[in-house]
Design a protein around this motif. Structure first.
Motif, mmCIF file in Angstrom:
data_model
loop_
_atom_site.group_PDB
_atom_site.id
_atom_site.type_symbol
_atom_site.label_atom_id
_atom_site.label_comp_id
_atom_site.label_asym_id
_atom_site.label_seq_id
_atom_site.Cartn_x
_atom_site.Cartn_y
_atom_site.Cartn_z
ATOM 1 N N ASP A 15 0.803 -1.338 0.118
ATOM 2 C CA ASP A 15 0.090 0.043 -0.011
ATOM 3 C C ASP A 15 0.778 1.307 -0.013
ATOM 4 O O ASP A 15 0.375 2.332 -0.588
ATOM 5 N N ASN A 16 1.967 1.239 0.556
ATOM 6 C CA ASN A 16 2.820 2.407 0.932
ATOM 7 C C ASN A 16 3.786 2.821 -0.425
ATOM 8 O O ASN A 16 4.130 3.673 -0.646
ATOM 9 N N MET A 17 3.491 1.684 -1.417
ATOM 10 C CA MET A 17 4.025 2.015 -2.759
ATOM 11 C C MET A 17 3.423 2.766 -3.769
ATOM 12 O O MET A 17 3.789 3.210 -4.757
ATOM 13 N N ARG A 18 2.176 2.945 -3.207
ATOM 14 C CA ARG A 18 1.238 3.832 -4.015
ATOM 15 C C ARG A 18 1.056 3.213 -5.417
ATOM 16 O O ARG A 18 0.617 2.155 -5.658
ATOM 17 N N SER A 19 1.486 4.082 -6.392
ATOM 18 C CA SER A 19 1.091 3.503 -7.799
ATOM 19 C C SER A 19 2.173 2.726 -8.495
ATOM 20 O O SER A 19 1.997 2.259 -9.620
ATOM 21 N N ALA A 20 3.248 2.811 -7.802
ATOM 22 C CA ALA A 20 4.456 1.911 -8.062
ATOM 23 C C ALA A 20 3.952 0.579 -8.135
ATOM 24 O O ALA A 20 3.620 -0.135 -7.299
ATOM 25 N N GLN A 21 4.322 -0.081 -9.447
ATOM 26 C CA GLN A 21 3.987 -1.610 -9.575
ATOM 27 C C GLN A 21 5.097 -2.557 -8.964
ATOM 28 O O GLN A 21 4.489 -3.573 -8.369
ATOM 29 N N VAL A 22 6.260 -2.173 -8.685
ATOM 30 C CA VAL A 22 7.373 -2.718 -8.015
ATOM 31 C C VAL A 22 7.310 -4.258 -8.232
ATOM 32 O O VAL A 22 7.379 -5.185 -7.423
ATOM 33 N N THR A 23 6.999 -4.622 -9.539
ATOM 34 C CA THR A 23 6.789 -6.178 -9.844
ATOM 35 C C THR A 23 7.571 -6.555 -11.280
ATOM 36 O O THR A 23 7.359 -5.671 -12.031
ATOM 37 N N ASP A 24 8.458 -7.212 -11.100
ATOM 38 C CA ASP A 24 9.400 -7.797 -12.467
ATOM 39 C C ASP A 24 8.523 -9.265 -12.862
ATOM 40 O O ASP A 24 8.313 -10.134 -11.827
ATOM 41 N N VAL A 25 8.142 -9.224 -13.813
ATOM 42 C CA VAL A 25 7.707 -10.383 -14.603
ATOM 43 C C VAL A 25 8.630 -11.190 -15.478
ATOM 44 O O VAL A 25 8.905 -10.613 -16.224
ATOM 45 N N TYR A 26 9.025 -12.486 -15.149
ATOM 46 C CA TYR A 26 9.927 -13.277 -16.192
ATOM 47 C C TYR A 26 9.462 -14.678 -16.436
ATOM 48 O O TYR A 26 9.063 -15.304 -15.570
ATOM 49 N N VAL A 27 9.267 -14.972 -17.716
ATOM 50 C CA VAL A 27 8.988 -16.124 -18.043
ATOM 51 C C VAL A 27 10.152 -17.065 -18.158
ATOM 52 O O VAL A 27 11.009 -16.752 -19.283
ATOM 53 N N LEU A 28 10.047 -18.087 -17.621
ATOM 54 C CA LEU A 28 11.408 -19.199 -17.703
ATOM 55 C C LEU A 28 11.169 -20.141 -18.962
ATOM 56 O O LEU A 28 10.262 -20.554 -19.546
ATOM 57 N N LYS A 29 12.409 -20.271 -19.676
ATOM 58 C CA LYS A 29 12.712 -21.097 -20.732
ATOM 59 C C LYS A 29 12.283 -22.393 -20.389
ATOM 60 O O LYS A 29 11.906 -23.157 -21.127
#
Length: 240
Positions: A15-29
């Protein structure tokens, strides 16, 4: 996902990140060892939440890479008090996390801006542990470039957010930093390069004096305990 604190259930609190997504998405081979290191973002965090792994991660599954502006370490401190040593260590981590070509206000949420008020006095403390001469030489140029024709200086530099609130507290960093720069490095070139711009700002702000009292302040004691929002935001003047 990256966070500073955890919820009661052990998952990351965002919640304290507000609008920051702070998420990395990686699809493994799915073939052999794989390395993912984002090059167009960074995260300030204490905790990482990983989803989608077929097995429980180990501490060695993820490796954090510390990234900051290239400021040479020039000082150190230690004493017999473990708490003070820990506070000092936290200070060093805080400095490194916010030296990103500009001195940012935070490395984690949706700001990461060069707020002048945040760094006005803390910057001198940095100079005892890091060689920040070139770093602040560059940032003072950013402030000078952002000064408008009237002499007004923004609260954020570079002015990605165009906040020219005409207050005396935040922009005073443009006076304070060259002062300690001269004290710490015995270097006059910063004063020579910025004297006319500093004088222009002081002349501009002097026009608001009332019986030698400066009434122009936007932020008050930032941030006092919020007994009332009006005590935090003591003024709402916006004059460019």
């Amino acid at each position: 996902m990256f966070a500073e604190v955890l919820r009661d259930d052990g998952m990351v609190y965002l919640d304290n990140m507000r609008s920051a997504q702070v998420t990395d998405v990686y699809v493994l081979k799915g073939k052999g060892a794989e390395v993912y290191e984002p090059r167009f973002t960074y995260h300030g965090f204490r905790y990482v939440e990983v989803r989608g792994l077929p097995e429980e991660p180990k501490l060695s599954t993820l490796q954090g890479r510390v990234v900051h502006s290239a400021v040479e370490r020039v000082g150190n401190f230690s004493c017999s008090n473990a708490l003070i040593n820990r506070i000092y260590s936290n200070f060093l981590w805080g400095v490194r996390g916010n030296l990103r070509s500009i001195p940012t206000d935070c490395p984690q949420r949706d700001e990461r801006q060069g707020w002048l008020g945040d760094i006005a006095n803390e910057s001198k403390a940095e100079s005892y542990d890091f060689n920040v001469a070139l770093f602040y030489t560059k940032w003072l140029n950013d402030i000078q470039d952002a000064q408008n024709e009237k002499g007004n200086i923004p609260d954020v530099a570079p002015p990605y957010w165009s906040v020219y609130s005409t207050n005396v507290t935040w922009p005073s960093a443009y006076i304070i930093i060259p002062g300690w720069f001269h004290e710490q490095y015995a270097d006059t070139h910063i004063l020579e390069a910025h004297y006319s711009s500093m004088k222009k700002w002081i002349d501009f702000m002097s026009s608001f004096l009332e019986d030698y009292i400066m009434p122009r302040d936007r932020y008050g004691d930032w941030c006092v305990p919020p007994e009332s929002p009006h005590l935090i935001h003591s003024g709402t003047l916006n004059t460019r």
